[in-house]
Design a protein around this motif. Structure first.
Motif, PDB file in Angstrom:
ATOM      1  N   SER A  61       0.842  -1.202   0.000  1.00  0.00           N
ATOM      2  CA  SER A  61       0.000   0.000   0.000  1.00  0.00           C
ATOM      3  C   SER A  61       0.874   1.247   0.000  1.00  0.00           C
ATOM      4  CB  SER A  61      -0.908   0.000   1.233  1.00  0.00           C
ATOM      5  OG  SER A  61      -0.138   0.151   2.419  1.00  0.00           O
ATOM      6  N   HIS A  62       0.275   2.376  -0.353  1.00  0.00           N
ATOM      7  CA  HIS A  62       1.017   3.641  -0.400  1.00  0.00           C
ATOM      8  C   HIS A  62       1.153   4.284   0.969  1.00  0.00           C
ATOM      9  CE1 HIS A  62       1.398   4.073  -4.734  1.00  0.00           C
ATOM     10  NE2 HIS A  62       0.177   3.599  -4.845  1.00  0.00           N
ATOM     11  N   GLY A  63       0.216   4.052   1.863  1.00  0.00           N
ATOM     12  CA  GLY A  63       0.199   4.792   3.123  1.00  0.00           C
ATOM     13  C   GLY A  63      -0.305   6.198   2.858  1.00  0.00           C
ATOM     14  N   THR A  64      -0.361   6.991   3.914  1.00  0.00           N
ATOM     15  CA  THR A  64      -0.816   8.370   3.762  1.00  0.00           C
ATOM     16  C   THR A  64       0.382   9.303   3.650  1.00  0.00           C
ATOM     17  OG1 THR A  64      -0.934   8.561   6.171  1.00  0.00           O
ATOM     18  CG2 THR A  64      -2.983   8.021   5.014  1.00  0.00           C
ATOM     19  N   PRO A  65       0.182  10.477   3.040  1.00  0.00           N
ATOM     20  CA  PRO A  65       1.299  11.432   2.926  1.00  0.00           C
ATOM     21  C   PRO A  65       1.822  11.820   4.311  1.00  0.00           C
ATOM     22  CG  PRO A  65      -0.523  12.092   1.518  1.00  0.00           C
ATOM     23  CD  PRO A  65      -1.027  10.969   2.379  1.00  0.00           C
ATOM     24  N   PRO A  66       3.112  12.102   4.401  1.00  0.00           N
ATOM     25  CA  PRO A  66       3.676  12.508   5.692  1.00  0.00           C
ATOM     26  C   PRO A  66       3.096  13.836   6.170  1.00  0.00           C
ATOM     27  CG  PRO A  66       5.426  12.065   4.088  1.00  0.00           C
ATOM     28  CD  PRO A  66       4.131  12.011   3.368  1.00  0.00           C
ATOM     29  N   ALA A  80      -2.491  -8.737   1.506  1.00  0.00           N
ATOM     30  CA  ALA A  80      -2.822  -9.877   0.654  1.00  0.00           C
ATOM     31  C   ALA A  80      -3.631  -9.369  -0.533  1.00  0.00           C
ATOM     32  CB  ALA A  80      -3.639 -10.906   1.429  1.00  0.00           C
ATOM     33  N   ALA A  81      -3.418  -9.994  -1.691  1.00  0.00           N
ATOM     34  CA  ALA A  81      -4.145  -9.596  -2.895  1.00  0.00           C
ATOM     35  C   ALA A  81      -4.331 -10.820  -3.790  1.00  0.00           C
ATOM     36  CB  ALA A  81      -3.399  -8.506  -3.647  1.00  0.00           C
ATOM     37  N   VAL A  82      -5.351 -10.759  -4.620  1.00  0.00           N
ATOM     38  CA  VAL A  82      -5.637 -11.825  -5.581  1.00  0.00           C
ATOM     39  C   VAL A  82      -5.486 -11.239  -6.980  1.00  0.00           C
ATOM     40  CG1 VAL A  82      -7.366 -13.452  -6.422  1.00  0.00           C
ATOM     41  CG2 VAL A  82      -7.271 -12.894  -3.981  1.00  0.00           C
ATOM     42  N   VAL A  83      -4.757 -11.935  -7.841  1.00  0.00           N
ATOM     43  CA  VAL A  83      -4.581 -11.486  -9.225  1.00  0.00           C
ATOM     44  C   VAL A  83      -5.911 -11.654  -9.955  1.00  0.00           C
ATOM     45  CG1 VAL A  83      -3.347 -11.890 -11.398  1.00  0.00           C
ATOM     46  CG2 VAL A  83      -2.132 -12.109  -9.216  1.00  0.00           C
ATOM     47  N   THR A  84      -6.413 -10.566 -10.542  1.00  0.00           N
ATOM     48  CA  THR A  84      -7.692 -10.608 -11.264  1.00  0.00           C
ATOM     49  C   THR A  84      -7.516 -10.558 -12.779  1.00  0.00           C
ATOM     50  OG1 THR A  84      -7.899  -8.208 -11.074  1.00  0.00           O
ATOM     51  CG2 THR A  84      -8.961  -9.538  -9.359  1.00  0.00           C
ATOM     52  N   GLU A  85      -6.366 -10.057 -13.238  1.00  0.00           N
ATOM     53  CA  GLU A  85      -6.059 -10.014 -14.665  1.00  0.00           C
ATOM     54  C   GLU A  85      -4.557  -9.861 -14.830  1.00  0.00           C
ATOM     55  OE1 GLU A  85      -8.090  -6.612 -16.421  1.00  0.00           O
ATOM     56  OE2 GLU A  85      -7.869  -5.500 -14.564  1.00  0.00           O
ATOM     57  N   VAL A  86      -4.054 -10.308 -15.979  1.00  0.00           N
ATOM     58  CA  VAL A  86      -2.612 -10.295 -16.228  1.00  0.00           C
ATOM     59  C   VAL A  86      -2.323  -9.552 -17.527  1.00  0.00           C
ATOM     60  CG1 VAL A  86      -0.558 -11.719 -16.611  1.00  0.00           C
ATOM     61  CG2 VAL A  86      -2.337 -12.507 -15.036  1.00  0.00           C
ATOM     62  N   GLY A  87      -1.402  -8.606 -17.455  1.00  0.00           N
ATOM     63  CA  GLY A  87      -0.971  -7.861 -18.636  1.00  0.00           C
ATOM     64  C   GLY A  87       0.435  -8.277 -19.032  1.00  0.00           C
ATOM     65  N   VAL A  92      -0.127  -6.569 -13.353  1.00  0.00           N
ATOM     66  CA  VAL A  92      -1.361  -7.308 -13.073  1.00  0.00           C
ATOM     67  C   VAL A  92      -2.443  -6.374 -12.545  1.00  0.00           C
ATOM     68  CG1 VAL A  92      -0.104  -9.448 -12.570  1.00  0.00           C
ATOM     69  CG2 VAL A  92      -0.680  -7.889 -10.702  1.00  0.00           C
ATOM     70  N   GLY A  93      -3.687  -6.817 -12.659  1.00  0.00           N
ATOM     71  CA  GLY A  93      -4.806  -6.210 -11.976  1.00  0.00           C
ATOM     72  C   GLY A  93      -5.006  -6.982 -10.688  1.00  0.00           C
ATOM     73  N   LEU A  94      -5.324  -6.280  -9.599  1.00  0.00           N
ATOM     74  CA  LEU A  94      -5.438  -6.936  -8.298  1.00  0.00           C
ATOM     75  C   LEU A  94      -6.731  -6.578  -7.581  1.00  0.00           C
ATOM     76  CD1 LEU A  94      -1.873  -6.286  -6.775  1.00  0.00           C
ATOM     77  CD2 LEU A  94      -2.726  -8.415  -7.797  1.00  0.00           C
ATOM     78  N   CYS A  95      -7.175  -7.502  -6.753  1.00  0.00           N
ATOM     79  CA  CYS A  95      -8.172  -7.243  -5.721  1.00  0.00           C
ATOM     80  C   CYS A  95      -7.398  -7.305  -4.412  1.00  0.00           C
ATOM     81  CB  CYS A  95      -9.271  -8.295  -5.743  1.00  0.00           C
ATOM     82  SG  CYS A  95     -10.403  -8.160  -4.336  1.00  0.00           S
ATOM     83  N   VAL A  96      -7.190  -6.147  -3.793  1.00  0.00           N
ATOM     84  CA  VAL A  96      -6.400  -6.054  -2.568  1.00  0.00           C
ATOM     85  C   VAL A  96      -7.332  -6.243  -1.374  1.00  0.00           C
ATOM     86  CG1 VAL A  96      -4.854  -4.599  -1.210  1.00  0.00           C
ATOM     87  CG2 VAL A  96      -4.814  -4.479  -3.715  1.00  0.00           C
ATOM     88  N   LEU A  97      -6.919  -7.106  -0.457  1.00  0.00           N
ATOM     89  CA  LEU A  97      -7.721  -7.418   0.722  1.00  0.00           C
ATOM     90  C   LEU A  97      -7.198  -6.633   1.916  1.00  0.00           C
ATOM     91  CD1 LEU A  97      -7.799 -11.270   0.124  1.00  0.00           C
ATOM     92  CD2 LEU A  97      -9.406  -9.539  -0.711  1.00  0.00           C
ATOM     93  N   ASN A  98      -7.886  -5.546   2.243  1.00  0.00           N
ATOM     94  CA  ASN A  98      -7.528  -4.698   3.377  1.00  0.00           C
ATOM     95  C   ASN A  98      -8.356  -5.100   4.592  1.00  0.00           C
ATOM     96  OD1 ASN A  98      -5.665  -2.668   2.217  1.00  0.00           O
ATOM     97  ND2 ASN A  98      -7.421  -2.217   0.902  1.00  0.00           N
ATOM     98  N   PRO A  99      -7.903  -4.765   5.796  1.00  0.00           N
ATOM     99  CA  PRO A  99      -8.703  -5.079   6.988  1.00  0.00           C
ATOM    100  C   PRO A  99     -10.086  -4.432   6.978  1.00  0.00           C
ATOM    101  CG  PRO A  99      -6.469  -4.485   7.619  1.00  0.00           C
ATOM    102  CD  PRO A  99      -6.597  -4.207   6.146  1.00  0.00           C
ATOM    103  N   PHE A 104      -9.830  -2.504  -5.621  1.00  0.00           N
ATOM    104  CA  PHE A 104      -9.569  -3.066  -6.937  1.00  0.00           C
ATOM    105  C   PHE A 104      -8.649  -2.141  -7.721  1.00  0.00           C
ATOM    106  CE2 PHE A 104     -13.433  -5.024  -5.531  1.00  0.00           C
ATOM    107  CZ  PHE A 104     -13.270  -6.342  -5.916  1.00  0.00           C
ATOM    108  N   HIS A 105      -7.585  -2.690  -8.278  1.00  0.00           N
ATOM    109  CA  HIS A 105      -6.640  -1.928  -9.091  1.00  0.00           C
ATOM    110  C   HIS A 105      -6.534  -2.656 -10.429  1.00  0.00           C
ATOM    111  CE1 HIS A 105      -3.539   0.667 -10.320  1.00  0.00           C
ATOM    112  NE2 HIS A 105      -2.927   0.837  -9.173  1.00  0.00           N
ATOM    113  N   SER A 106      -7.282  -2.189 -11.422  1.00  0.00           N
ATOM    114  CA  SER A 106      -7.389  -2.881 -12.712  1.00  0.00           C
ATOM    115  C   SER A 106      -6.261  -2.502 -13.665  1.00  0.00           C
ATOM    116  CB  SER A 106      -8.730  -2.552 -13.366  1.00  0.00           C
ATOM    117  OG  SER A 106      -8.748  -1.188 -13.737  1.00  0.00           O
TER     118      SER A 106
END
Length: 131
Positions: A61-66, A80-87, A92-99, A104-106
């Protein structure tokens, strides 16, 4: 400037943004704890691992700006993340599992780039192997 710990050193450039510095510090931490995976992960049988739909990977993750005092409300974290598509080129495109939910990052939004060593915010890497 350099960051050093337990005999390992990482160079920090004057023009590095806080994401790059955090990624280098995370890399150094992985080096010192002995859990840094090899650059080219391999499957059983010796073939190089390739991202495929449904595979579990780690997203940084990026975190927040300082803030003005240099602290952050949320620091960069491995999720943790699951690959949803491959370039191409391990993007890759991911479904990121946050608490607190999913993100989704396509590929259409630019995808996530593979960074096994530097692990900058917005990148993915293979999970560390235990034992």
């Amino acid at each position: 400037m350099e960051i050093s710990a337990a005999g390992h050193t990482v160079a920090v450039q004057a023009d590095d943004n806080w994401h790059q510095v955090a990624a280098k510090a995370l890399y150094l931490w992985h080096r010192t704890c002995g859990c840094l995976p090899p650059h080219h992960r391999t499957e059983r049988g010796g073939t190089q691992m390739k991202p495929t739909v449904g595979r579990i990977v780690h997203y940084v993750s990026h975190g927040t700006p300082p803030r003005s005092d240099g602290s952050q409300a949320f620091t960069a974290q491995c999720r943790a993340a699951v690959v949803t598509e491959v370039g191409d080129n391990d993007v890759v495109g991911l479904c990121v599992l946050n608490p607190t939910g999913q993100f989704f990052h396509s590929l259409a939004a630019g995808g996530c780039h593979h960074q096994e060593n530097e692990r900058a915010g917005g990148s993915w890497h293979w999970p560390e192997r235990e034992g």
